[in-house]
Design a protein around this motif. Sequence first.
Motif, PDB file in Angstrom:
ATOM      1  N   UNK A 168      11.384  11.177 -20.304  1.00 32.14           N
ATOM      2  CA  UNK A 168      11.500  12.488 -19.675  1.00 32.14           C
ATOM      3  C   UNK A 168      12.160  13.471 -20.644  1.00 32.14           C
ATOM      4  N   UNK A 169      13.174  13.002 -21.351  1.00 30.44           N
ATOM      5  CA  UNK A 169      13.848  13.837 -22.344  1.00 30.44           C
ATOM      6  C   UNK A 169      12.875  14.217 -23.466  1.00 30.44           C
ATOM      7  N   UNK A 170      12.122  13.234 -23.948  1.00 31.46           N
ATOM      8  CA  UNK A 170      11.179  13.508 -25.033  1.00 31.46           C
ATOM      9  C   UNK A 170      10.049  14.417 -24.564  1.00 31.46           C
ATOM     10  N   UNK A 171       9.659  14.279 -23.309  1.00 34.13           N
ATOM     11  CA  UNK A 171       8.620  15.143 -22.757  1.00 34.13           C
ATOM     12  C   UNK A 171       9.049  16.603 -22.769  1.00 34.13           C
ATOM     13  N   UNK A 172      10.254  16.876 -22.260  1.00 34.65           N
ATOM     14  CA  UNK A 172      10.735  18.254 -22.222  1.00 34.65           C
ATOM     15  C   UNK A 172      11.037  18.776 -23.624  1.00 34.65           C
ATOM     16  N   UNK A 173      11.526  17.899 -24.477  1.00 28.38           N
ATOM     17  CA  UNK A 173      11.760  18.314 -25.867  1.00 28.38           C
ATOM     18  C   UNK A 173      10.444  18.675 -26.555  1.00 28.38           C
ATOM     19  N   UNK A 174       9.359  17.990 -26.191  1.00 28.63           N
ATOM     20  CA  UNK A 174       8.042  18.329 -26.742  1.00 28.63           C
ATOM     21  C   UNK A 174       7.616  19.728 -26.295  1.00 28.63           C
ATOM     22  N   UNK A 175       7.864  20.050 -25.030  1.00 29.29           N
ATOM     23  CA  UNK A 175       7.526  21.394 -24.540  1.00 29.29           C
ATOM     24  C   UNK A 175       8.369  22.452 -25.247  1.00 29.29           C
ATOM     25  N   UNK A 176       9.646  22.141 -25.471  1.00 32.35           N
ATOM     26  CA  UNK A 176      10.523  23.080 -26.183  1.00 32.35           C
ATOM     27  C   UNK A 176      10.008  23.321 -27.602  1.00 32.35           C
ATOM     28  N   UNK A 177       9.597  22.251 -28.269  1.00 32.82           N
ATOM     29  CA  UNK A 177       9.067  22.391 -29.626  1.00 32.82           C
ATOM     30  C   UNK A 177       7.785  23.218 -29.620  1.00 32.82           C
ATOM     31  N   UNK A 178       6.947  23.018 -28.605  1.00 33.58           N
ATOM     32  CA  UNK A 178       5.725  23.822 -28.497  1.00 33.58           C
ATOM     33  C   UNK A 178       6.061  25.293 -28.305  1.00 33.58           C
ATOM     34  N   UNK A 179       7.102  25.581 -27.505  1.00 38.12           N
ATOM     35  CA  UNK A 179       7.523  26.969 -27.289  1.00 38.12           C
ATOM     36  C   UNK A 179       7.993  27.608 -28.588  1.00 38.12           C
ATOM     37  N   UNK A 180       8.540  26.790 -29.490  1.00 33.12           N
ATOM     38  CA  UNK A 180       9.024  27.296 -30.779  1.00 33.12           C
ATOM     39  C   UNK A 180       7.923  27.332 -31.833  1.00 33.12           C
ATOM     40  N   UNK A 182       6.588  24.699 -33.090  1.00 32.45           N
ATOM     41  CA  UNK A 182       6.730  23.501 -33.925  1.00 32.45           C
ATOM     42  C   UNK A 182       5.776  22.426 -33.387  1.00 32.45           C
ATOM     43  N   UNK A 183       4.494  22.602 -33.662  1.00 32.20           N
ATOM     44  CA  UNK A 183       3.485  21.802 -32.991  1.00 32.20           C
ATOM     45  C   UNK A 183       3.454  20.351 -33.470  1.00 32.20           C
ATOM     46  N   UNK A 184       3.708  20.109 -34.726  1.00 36.27           N
ATOM     47  CA  UNK A 184       3.747  18.725 -35.205  1.00 36.27           C
ATOM     48  C   UNK A 184       4.883  17.961 -34.529  1.00 36.27           C
ATOM     49  N   UNK A 185       6.044  18.602 -34.408  1.00 41.75           N
ATOM     50  CA  UNK A 185       7.181  17.972 -33.735  1.00 41.75           C
ATOM     51  C   UNK A 185       6.858  17.762 -32.258  1.00 41.75           C
ATOM     52  N   UNK A 186       6.200  18.727 -31.643  1.00 40.46           N
ATOM     53  CA  UNK A 186       5.826  18.593 -30.233  1.00 40.46           C
ATOM     54  C   UNK A 186       4.898  17.395 -30.031  1.00 40.46           C
ATOM     55  N   UNK A 187       3.932  17.237 -30.916  1.00 36.39           N
ATOM     56  CA  UNK A 187       2.998  16.107 -30.819  1.00 36.39           C
ATOM     57  C   UNK A 187       3.735  14.790 -31.011  1.00 36.39           C
ATOM     58  N   UNK A 188       4.630  14.746 -31.978  1.00 37.21           N
ATOM     59  CA  UNK A 188       5.407  13.532 -32.230  1.00 37.21           C
ATOM     60  C   UNK A 188       6.222  13.127 -30.997  1.00 37.21           C
ATOM     61  N   UNK A 189       6.917  14.083 -30.404  1.00 36.10           N
ATOM     62  CA  UNK A 189       7.750  13.788 -29.233  1.00 36.10           C
ATOM     63  C   UNK A 189       6.899  13.398 -28.032  1.00 36.10           C
ATOM     64  N   UNK A 190       5.797  14.107 -27.830  1.00 39.21           N
ATOM     65  CA  UNK A 190       4.942  13.801 -26.689  1.00 39.21           C
ATOM     66  C   UNK A 190       4.338  12.406 -26.812  1.00 39.21           C
ATOM     67  N   UNK A 191       3.877  12.057 -27.990  1.00 41.92           N
ATOM     68  CA  UNK A 191       3.295  10.727 -28.175  1.00 41.92           C
ATOM     69  C   UNK A 191       4.332   9.631 -27.995  1.00 41.92           C
ATOM     70  N   UNK A 192       5.554   9.903 -28.441  1.00 46.28           N
ATOM     71  CA  UNK A 192       6.630   8.939 -28.253  1.00 46.28           C
ATOM     72  C   UNK A 192       6.930   8.774 -26.756  1.00 46.28           C
ATOM     73  N   UNK A 193       6.962   9.881 -26.037  1.00 46.02           N
ATOM     74  CA  UNK A 193       7.198   9.837 -24.597  1.00 46.02           C
ATOM     75  C   UNK A 193       6.100   9.067 -23.874  1.00 46.02           C
TER      76      UNK A 193
END
Length: 265
Positions: A168-180, A182-193
């Motif tokens: 859940x933390x990684x999911x929301x962090x992925x959305x935060x990265x997308x808002x910034x 930072x799409x590569x970071x968002x993809x990394x966090x989402x896939x980890x989640x």
Amino acid sequence: MRRGLVRLLPALDCSPLPMGAVALMHRGGAQDFERSRAMLESVIERARMVATPYAWLAKWHVLGFNRGWSLDQKRAGQLARDCTKRALDLDPNCGLALVVDGFIHTNLLRELDVAAQRYDRAIDINPSDSLAWLLKGMLFAFQGDGRLAVEHTERALRLSPLDPLRYFYESLAASAAAAAGEYDRAIELAQRSLRANRMHTSTLRALAIAQSFSGRLDEARRTIDEILAIEPTLTVRKYVERSPATPAGLGSKWGEALRLAGLPE
């Protein structure tokens, strides 16, 4: 969690019920989700003077709306607020109740200024409250401040590196990265989640948005197929209407990314 699924609730000891209910609430399946409510209500019946089960039940109502299982936003908001009011009557310094009340004001009531006050109060009580930092980060994301969104959600990840709800933390962090952006970071966090919970549609949406904006449209379309397998009635219009990011303009931008990825209008 297994005990809560296979045994009659009156036969279960009270102590494992809240943990099992919280775990089931976040697993993603509709049947598990409904069972978690019954378990929380059983805890409340036995321990009416304890604040935290009311707070978790309030979060249950928010998640039900976010996942499309509850279509009445006003009623979901009222039921959730009734729970947090009860929790805070019992314990005005209950950090979980304050955080969940902020979650309600963000996702259901769209009163982001009130939500910020709740998160700040929870952090004042406990500066290491990782959930407060996480949800405050998402508040910044919804307001279009990607830099602060990433700063807060990354802090939440550091504060609770072994959290049982890490996905859940990684999911929301992925959305935060997308808002910034930072799409590569968002993809990394989402896939980890998703490795921990493949049924969480919010994570899949964040992944599809990041894939779409980074030009990986074939991957984004496959992600949209996964979303529609879980939530077949989701459309761009429904997403934009229920997104707390819409008033600040980010919801429409993310809706366009989902449309490009193949989500029906």
